[in-house]
Design a protein around this motif. Sequence first.
Motif, PDB file in Angstrom:
ATOM      1  N   PHE A  69       0.815  -1.205   0.000  1.00  0.00           N
ATOM      2  CA  PHE A  69       0.000   0.000   0.000  1.00  0.00           C
ATOM      3  C   PHE A  69       0.855   1.264   0.000  1.00  0.00           C
ATOM      4  N   TYR A  70       1.833   1.300   0.901  1.00  0.00           N
ATOM      5  CA  TYR A  70       2.614   2.529   1.028  1.00  0.00           C
ATOM      6  C   TYR A  70       3.605   2.722  -0.114  1.00  0.00           C
ATOM      7  N   SER A  71       3.771   1.695  -0.973  1.00  0.00           N
ATOM      8  CA  SER A  71       4.651   1.864  -2.131  1.00  0.00           C
ATOM      9  C   SER A  71       3.898   2.358  -3.350  1.00  0.00           C
ATOM     10  N   LEU A  72       2.580   2.377  -3.279  1.00  0.00           N
ATOM     11  CA  LEU A  72       1.788   2.760  -4.457  1.00  0.00           C
ATOM     12  C   LEU A  72       2.190   4.119  -5.033  1.00  0.00           C
ATOM     13  N   PRO A  73       2.317   5.156  -4.222  1.00  0.00           N
ATOM     14  CA  PRO A  73       2.684   6.459  -4.795  1.00  0.00           C
ATOM     15  C   PRO A  73       4.030   6.419  -5.514  1.00  0.00           C
ATOM     16  N   VAL A  74       5.003   5.792  -4.899  1.00  0.00           N
ATOM     17  CA  VAL A  74       6.335   5.733  -5.499  1.00  0.00           C
ATOM     18  C   VAL A  74       6.276   5.005  -6.835  1.00  0.00           C
ATOM     19  N   VAL A  75       5.628   3.840  -6.833  1.00  0.00           N
ATOM     20  CA  VAL A  75       5.545   3.050  -8.062  1.00  0.00           C
ATOM     21  C   VAL A  75       4.754   3.805  -9.120  1.00  0.00           C
TER      22      VAL A  75
END
Lengths: 251, 263
Positions: free
Chosen positions: B57-63
């Motif tokens: 979930f918390y990697s979504l913005p980065v990806v």
Amino acid sequence: MENDIKISIKDLHKSFGRKKVLDGVNLDIKKGESLVVIGGSGTGKSVLIKCIQGLLMPDFGSIQIDGQETIGKTQNLHLKMGMLFQGGALFDSLSVWENVAFSLLENKHTPRNEAKVEAVRVLRQVGLAPDVADLYPSELSGGMQKRVGLARAIITNPEIIFFDEPTTGLDPIMSDVINDLIIESAKGLGATTLTITHDMASARKIADRIAMLYQGKIIWQGTVKEMDKTDNPYVLQFIKGSAKGPIKVEI
Amino acid sequence: MLLKQIEQFLRTLGRPLVKFLISLGQLTLFIIKSIYHAVMPPFYIKNFFGQVLDIGFYSLPVVGLTTVFAGMVIALQTYSGFSSIGAEKAVANVVLISVTRELAPVLSALMVAGRIGAAMAAEIGTMKVTEQIDALITLSTNPFKYLFAPRLWAGLLVLPVLVLFGDVIGIFGGYVVGVYKLGFNPANYINATIENLEAVGIISGLTKAAVFGFIIALMGCYNGYKSKGGAQGVGEATTNAVVSASILILIFNYIITEIFFAR
Ligand SMILES: Nc1ncnc2c1ncn2[C@@H]1O[C@H](COP(=O)(O)OP(=O)(O)OP(=O)(O)O)[C@@H](O)[C@H]1O
Ligand SMILES: [Mg+2]
């Protein structure tokens, strides 16, 4: 007589690289006994406890618990042990009560609300108020962390409890509370305890027997009374806390 | 004289070589143990979902950010490289292939390696040097099951989902540049993309993602677990986790590409 021995250590050796830390330790601990190991900093007291717990693999020797060899066979070993770590070793991702109730939650699958009630009860036993339960370890003082570690070690009423410097870093009054707790867990619950300490007042109070570790060996053991009468120069120097004597401190 | 020099040479060569072989052995042992404990009960489901949240979930913005710009830049580059005849089809196709096969899996994995690999190594390394891992063992809990298995499973399963998300966002990035900057017809662009959609491209990308996710978690756990010597040791573990994961990702990217596409 043989059956009275809970932990029997024979000719235990442990080195790190070229550095010999344990060099033939022989030590028996009787059932229900409170044994205190004293010795200078860095003499291998923590290493000794870690070998008994199977956290470190000894190079040579034998450790029997209830007559069973334990070296290399650590399965189910820890179910009957509790340990207070020198640095507390609390899980910083878990709240205080989850730390204390870890065994109940993970091994016994106690429901969370019951486990919390039990954790709060044991926390009170070590002198911590219930509102500490929901804090995280990083929010506690060093002394409070130690008491939480103590609560975690005794909550399952283990048969054997290890205390690695339980009173270091505590004020004298709290130290005495901890001393009483150790005595209580040993005498009240019938646990066998092995305590490491530099605090001679604490050692005198809680020990049935004292053993001194020096240069990888147990060089002296006996009761507190025997300790007061001994003429062993190493023990005398340690009790007096004197820089002069046979124990050389490398500076 | 010469013999001495040869001996000297072998000596200087030998020590790092022996060290390397030892650490290779340790890593192999660690992998075997990790996999064994990851498939044997008990499973710590709660820890697994915690990791899914952390990694996923918390990697979504980065990806999302990484892949959208990757798709955009590929559209621009492709256009400038082709004559204007048939550019629409070519841009759509190149964006699709490069995003799904390479850019989404590799760039996402590298970003996640920096974010998650480092965090894992730091967390586990701290637990190691403050004796929390020893404490786990004395509480009859196996660190391989409690700490490592949930992370490895989460890495393996979450990265493909992230990459699938990255595929969509990356293609969308290409579409945005194609339509709003290069003036393509939206319907034609979408049609060209759908026409060229190929299973092998997407599947190979997702396979890569799963392998990369496992590598990231593995390097985070392994480097954390073997760290010693206080804060400095933990810092080293963090760096090693990111560097080794990134290199392994690039190596395995080649290997998997070779398996899927070499003829
Ligand atoms: N994992 C390890 N790797 C290498 N050396 C170690 C390790 N653990 C302990 N040692 C070494 O073993 C020696 C004994 O350490 P130990 O922690 O047992 O001392 P101690 O008697 O508990 O001292 P203190 O009273 O200060 O806690 C030290 O010199 C230490 O450097
Ligand atoms: Mg110690």
